[in-house]
Structure formats: structure tokens, C-alpha cells
Enzyme design. Structure first.
Site, short mmCIF file in Angstrom:
data_model
loop_
_atom_site.label_atom_id
_atom_site.label_comp_id
_atom_site.label_asym_id
_atom_site.label_seq_id
_atom_site.Cartn_x
_atom_site.Cartn_y
_atom_site.Cartn_z
N GLY A 1 0.84 -1.20 0.00
CA GLY A 1 0.00 0.00 0.00
C GLY A 1 0.87 1.24 0.00
O GLY A 1 2.08 1.16 -0.24
N CYS A 2 0.24 2.39 0.27
CA CYS A 2 0.98 3.67 0.27
C CYS A 2 2.28 3.51 1.05
O CYS A 2 2.27 3.07 2.20
CB CYS A 2 0.13 4.77 0.91
SG CYS A 2 1.02 6.33 1.08
N PHE A 3 3.40 3.85 0.42
CA PHE A 3 4.71 3.50 0.99
C PHE A 3 5.10 4.30 2.23
O PHE A 3 6.05 3.94 2.93
CB PHE A 3 5.81 3.54 -0.08
CG PHE A 3 5.93 4.75 -0.96
CD1 PHE A 3 5.45 5.99 -0.56
CD2 PHE A 3 6.53 4.65 -2.22
CE1 PHE A 3 5.58 7.11 -1.39
CE2 PHE A 3 6.67 5.76 -3.05
CZ PHE A 3 6.19 6.99 -2.62
N TRP A 4 4.39 5.38 2.53
CA TRP A 4 4.72 6.14 3.74
C TRP A 4 4.59 5.27 4.99
O TRP A 4 5.38 5.41 5.93
CB TRP A 4 3.78 7.34 3.92
CG TRP A 4 3.79 8.35 2.82
CD1 TRP A 4 4.81 8.61 1.95
CD2 TRP A 4 2.73 9.27 2.49
NE1 TRP A 4 4.44 9.62 1.09
CE2 TRP A 4 3.18 10.05 1.39
CE3 TRP A 4 1.45 9.49 3.01
CZ2 TRP A 4 2.38 11.05 0.83
CZ3 TRP A 4 0.66 10.49 2.43
CH2 TRP A 4 1.13 11.25 1.36
N PRO B 1 4.69 1.70 5.57
CA PRO B 1 5.73 0.72 5.86
C PRO B 1 7.12 1.34 6.05
O PRO B 1 7.95 0.76 6.75
CB PRO B 1 5.69 -0.23 4.65
CG PRO B 1 4.89 0.46 3.61
CD PRO B 1 3.97 1.40 4.31
#
Ligand code: MHO
Length: 221
Positions: free
Chosen positions: A34-37, A39
Site C-alpha cells: 500500500g501507500c509507501f509512507w 511501511p
């Protein structure tokens, strides 16, 4: 060490990073969750995760950007200490922290991008075990990483950028090495609410940043 014994420049903060494992001593793992912010912060808070970066991978187009992603996916890439983490343990964190039951649009799809055949085998085993254990089909796929394209600077350590007093100071201090800083990875994780009180305390005790920055970290993290 008492704070007054520390040098007045930022050598202690930089020393934390100088002590981090060299890239040659780490192993690399790349995941779409999902949105990489999210993880970036989740993993960045964990001991044994040496460096994090976000980027685009899993597609075929050349030079993707956030606004011209083409067939790529948002991914986080980790350099980890193989004496602290096994690849299989990282995968457990991946399964527990994204929705692997549903197909997402390509930008946000779940994907494990194996670095080599060894990782690919471990990932395929983990994928099968998850399906067997839960009786559900797993939408997240296992593929081989072809190429990782780093995302734009403003996406790196995104959560930490919500504390501009801190992020600006660290960017000044590290320059181009900001994204690859272990200290920045931890603070980014803490800014998102990850990490324990002990971890925050231990890190803050060694940072020699200007008082307004330390105050902001103490107030907000
Ligand atoms: N703009 C979206 C996703 C950002 S992520 C880098 C949001 O705020 O959730 O794709």
C-alpha cells in the site's frame, strides 16, 4: 554519559549513523504494502532495520515518478541486519501489516519483490503457509525484483516531515545522506507512533541536536 559531556557539535548524532552496519553487511528486502509512507515508518522504527527508502518497482516502464508511475507499485526497500532478522520474519511483519486478501489497484498492490532465488523460495513458502493456515486466497504476489527506482525526496521519511523543525535540521545535517540515515529511519517511525518508550528514550539519549529540535522531538514523539 551525561549530556554535558557530549560535544557541542552534532558529532554524536552523526556517530550513531557511522556505527550502523555498512551496506555490504546488510541484506535487502523490497515490499509493496500500500501507500509507501506507512511501511517506511513501520519498519524504520524497528531495531535491526538499518536503512529504509521508498520507491517504485514491480513494473517495466523506465524512470517512473509519483505522477507518472506507469505499471510500477509503491514499495519500501529495507536494508536489514541478518543477525537480527531473517527474511521469513520480515515477511511475517508484511503479512500482519497490509490487506493481502484483496486486489488493490496497481499503485498500491501487495507484492513481495524477491532479491534472488533464496528470497523467492522463502517468500513462496511463506505465501503458501499463509493460505494453508487461513484457508483464504492470497492476493499479494511473489515476484522477482528487477529494478528499484527511488521515489522523490519529499516522499522519503514522510512522517518525519510532519515535524519540520526536526526533519529540516536532519536534512541540513545529513544532506544527501538523510534518506539513508538510521537515525532518520527511527525518528520517522516514532513520528508515526511506532516504537516503544524505551527505544525512544535510548535514541534521544544519544542525539546531540540543537535544544529546539530535541524539545520538539520530546514533545511530539
Ligand atoms: N495521497 C494519498 C496517498 C499518498 S501515497 C504516497 C494519501 O494521502 O493517502 O500514495
Amino acid at each position: 554519559m551525561s549530556r554535558s559531556a557530549l560535544p557541542t557539535d552534532q558529532s554524536t548524532t552523526l556517530a550513531r549513523d557511522a556505527e550502523a552496519l555498512e551496506p555490504a553487511e546488510t541484506e535487502t528486502a523490497t515490499f509493496g504494502m500500500g501507500c509507501f509512507w506507512g511501511p517506511d515508518a513501520l519498519f524504520g522504527a524497528k531495531d535491526g532495520i538499518v536503512r529504509t527508502r521508498v520507491g517504485y518497482a514491480g513494473g517495466t516502464a523506465n524512470d517512473p515518478t509519483y505522477y507518472a508511475l506507469s505499471d510500477h507499485t509503491e514499495v519500501v526497500q529495507l536494508e536489514y541486519d541478518p543477525e537480527i532478522w531473517t527474511y521469513a520474519e520480515l515477511l511475517d511483519v508484511v503479512w500482519a501489516n497490509h490487506d493481502w486478501t484483496t486486489s488493490q489497484k496497481r499503485q498500491y498492490r501487495g507484492v513481495i519483490l524477491a532479491q534472488d532465488d533464496t528470497q523467492r523460495e522463502i517468500a513462496e513458502r511463506s505465501h503458501t503457509a499463509l493460505a494453508d493456515r487461513t484457508g483464504q486466497s492470497v492476493a499479494t504476489t511473489v515476484e522477482t525484483l528487477e529494478r528499484f527506482y527511488p521515489a522523490e525526496a519529499y516522499h522519503q521519511k514522510y512522517e518525519l516531515r510532519t515535524l519540520p523543525v526536526v526533519a529540516d535540521e536532519l536534512e541540513d545535517l545529513y544532506g544527501d545522506a538523510f534518506t539513508a540515515s538510521t537515525v532518520a529511519a527511527r525518528l520517522n517511525g516514532f513520528a508515526a507512533g511506532y516504537g516503544t518508550e524505551d527505544q525512544r528514550h535510548d535514541l534521544l539519549a544519544t542525539l546531540d541536536l540543537p535544544p529546539p529540535v530535541i524539545d520538539e522531538v520530546r514533545r511530539r514523539l
